[in-house]
Design an enzyme around this catalytic site. Sequence first.
Site, PDB file in Angstrom:
ATOM      1  N   GLU A 165       0.835  -1.195   0.000  1.00  0.00           N
ATOM      2  CA  GLU A 165       0.000   0.000   0.000  1.00  0.00           C
ATOM      3  C   GLU A 165       0.879   1.257   0.000  1.00  0.00           C
ATOM      4  O   GLU A 165       1.877   1.337   0.719  1.00  0.00           O
ATOM      5  CB  GLU A 165      -0.898   0.007   1.248  1.00  0.00           C
ATOM      6  N   LYS A 167      -9.831   0.950  -1.805  1.00  0.00           N
ATOM      7  CA  LYS A 167      -9.935   0.691  -0.370  1.00  0.00           C
ATOM      8  C   LYS A 167     -11.328   1.075   0.095  1.00  0.00           C
ATOM      9  O   LYS A 167     -11.780   2.202  -0.122  1.00  0.00           O
ATOM     10  CB  LYS A 167      -8.869   1.494   0.375  1.00  0.00           C
ATOM     11  N   CYS A 212      -5.159  -3.104   3.327  1.00  0.00           N
ATOM     12  CA  CYS A 212      -4.795  -2.836   4.720  1.00  0.00           C
ATOM     13  C   CYS A 212      -5.982  -2.897   5.686  1.00  0.00           C
ATOM     14  O   CYS A 212      -6.418  -3.973   6.058  1.00  0.00           O
ATOM     15  CB  CYS A 212      -4.086  -1.480   4.801  1.00  0.00           C
TER      16      CYS A 212
END
Length: 509
Positions: free
Chosen positions: A265, A340, A374
Amino acid sequence: MQAKINKVELRNLEFEDYKELKNSMVESYPEMVGSYWREHHIEKLLSLFPEGQLVILVDGKVVGSALSLIVDESLVDKNHNYSDITGKYTFSTHNQKGDVLYGIDIFIHPNYRGLRLGRRLYDARKELCEQLNLKAIVFAGRIPNYGKHSAALTPKNYIEKVKRKELHDSVLSFQLSNDFHVIRVMKNYLEGDMDSKEFAVLLEWNNIYYDESPKLINLAKSVIRLGLVQWQMRQLNNIEALFEQCEFFVDVVSGYGSDFALFPELFTAPLMADYNHLSEAEAIRELARHTDPIHKRFKEFAISYNINIITGSMPYLENGILYNVGFLCKRDGTSEMYAKIHVTPNEVQHWGMTGGSQIKTFDTDCGKIGIVICYDVEFPELSRLLADEGMNILFVPFLTDTQNAYTRVKHCAQARAIENECYVAIAGCVGNLPKVNNMDIQYAQSAVFTPSDFAFPSNGIKAEATPNTEMTLIVDVDLDLLKELHEHGSVRILKDRRTDLYDIKKINP
């Protein structure tokens, strides 16, 4: 049972075995006088389908057998009886191009029961089904103890009680324990079977390896090689320096024959050093100007190095809204974007980021995969939705600044691997960026996690990188092990969910 057994052998039936086969069958069905295969039946079966006829020998004596045909699935779907499915005992229903292995008989001599010899015959049938690339094994099993309960129970009620182990049936209980599931009850199946009141239970075992349209090229791979990049944050003079470092890693992991390269990321953050005089929100928007050329270059890498690349993540501006996105650049030249979904409080406060709104899996030449970024991996519902769509590998590019933040990502990723019966690969950044605000330190240990069952490492960790050291991690994962786990694992988490009580669904599919 004999006091001493020297040798047990499983092999294909031979015509010379007939006399012993007949004797064992007569002893196995004392309640059905005269119900045994004649010589011409066995001769016909061996001429049509010799590999489908199996025997168990103990010290050279035939003590059990499993006999089978290959039939069209359409015959199984119809209501039928034993005479119908065997072509009135002529075996004319056998079709070498059919798609179902139909069991027409299986028995073990009563003196040799309790040795799990029947299980060996079932296992051999399953192996044959897989080798012949047939959809399933199907047969109609007797329920010989039903006659004792027929006055009080319907066949359906009887079957349910056997399933719940409230009642034991010498045939059905054994078949259920061998991973066969009930399709339906058959009436008037076997004439003269009064113990079962002429009822039978149609049972099925599905071949999880069945390939409906086998190919000669571009075969689906079972073992997939993953190349994880644990990226060192470093000062970069320009975007070409970034490309040079990226190409180096793509070259390395593709040189080892990897099918996927996974970057972390926000690994492009070193390019923000030129904007350190701006506010954090302005600096990351300047970084977003590089996203399109980075995407373009990664697509070129994917083609030239013949590898699927998961580009970690980078900021992306769309209609003035800032997202954290990445790209799946496939080796066939196509690409897809992922965003995300859950942005952290830090990303909102310092950068003004917005979460994406599309939840989906991605089809690749190595099967169906999922990608979450993440913080996303800390929300179990998201990964479960991807698992419901058939995801086998979940890729998680991440960026964590402290060890406790990394611990959250690591343990949540391990949990996702166990609860979704899939592999989870995580890759992060290490090092520091002293001249980039809000990106100054990183902590990472990239890894591949597995389910926790006998076919996998006992700690659920396939491989781990050295913490806080720039390196690659090359790991092989076997998709066939996941298929086995889904059907035959010690626990079957996906199959055993109580969807009659709860479910997880997308609000906007």
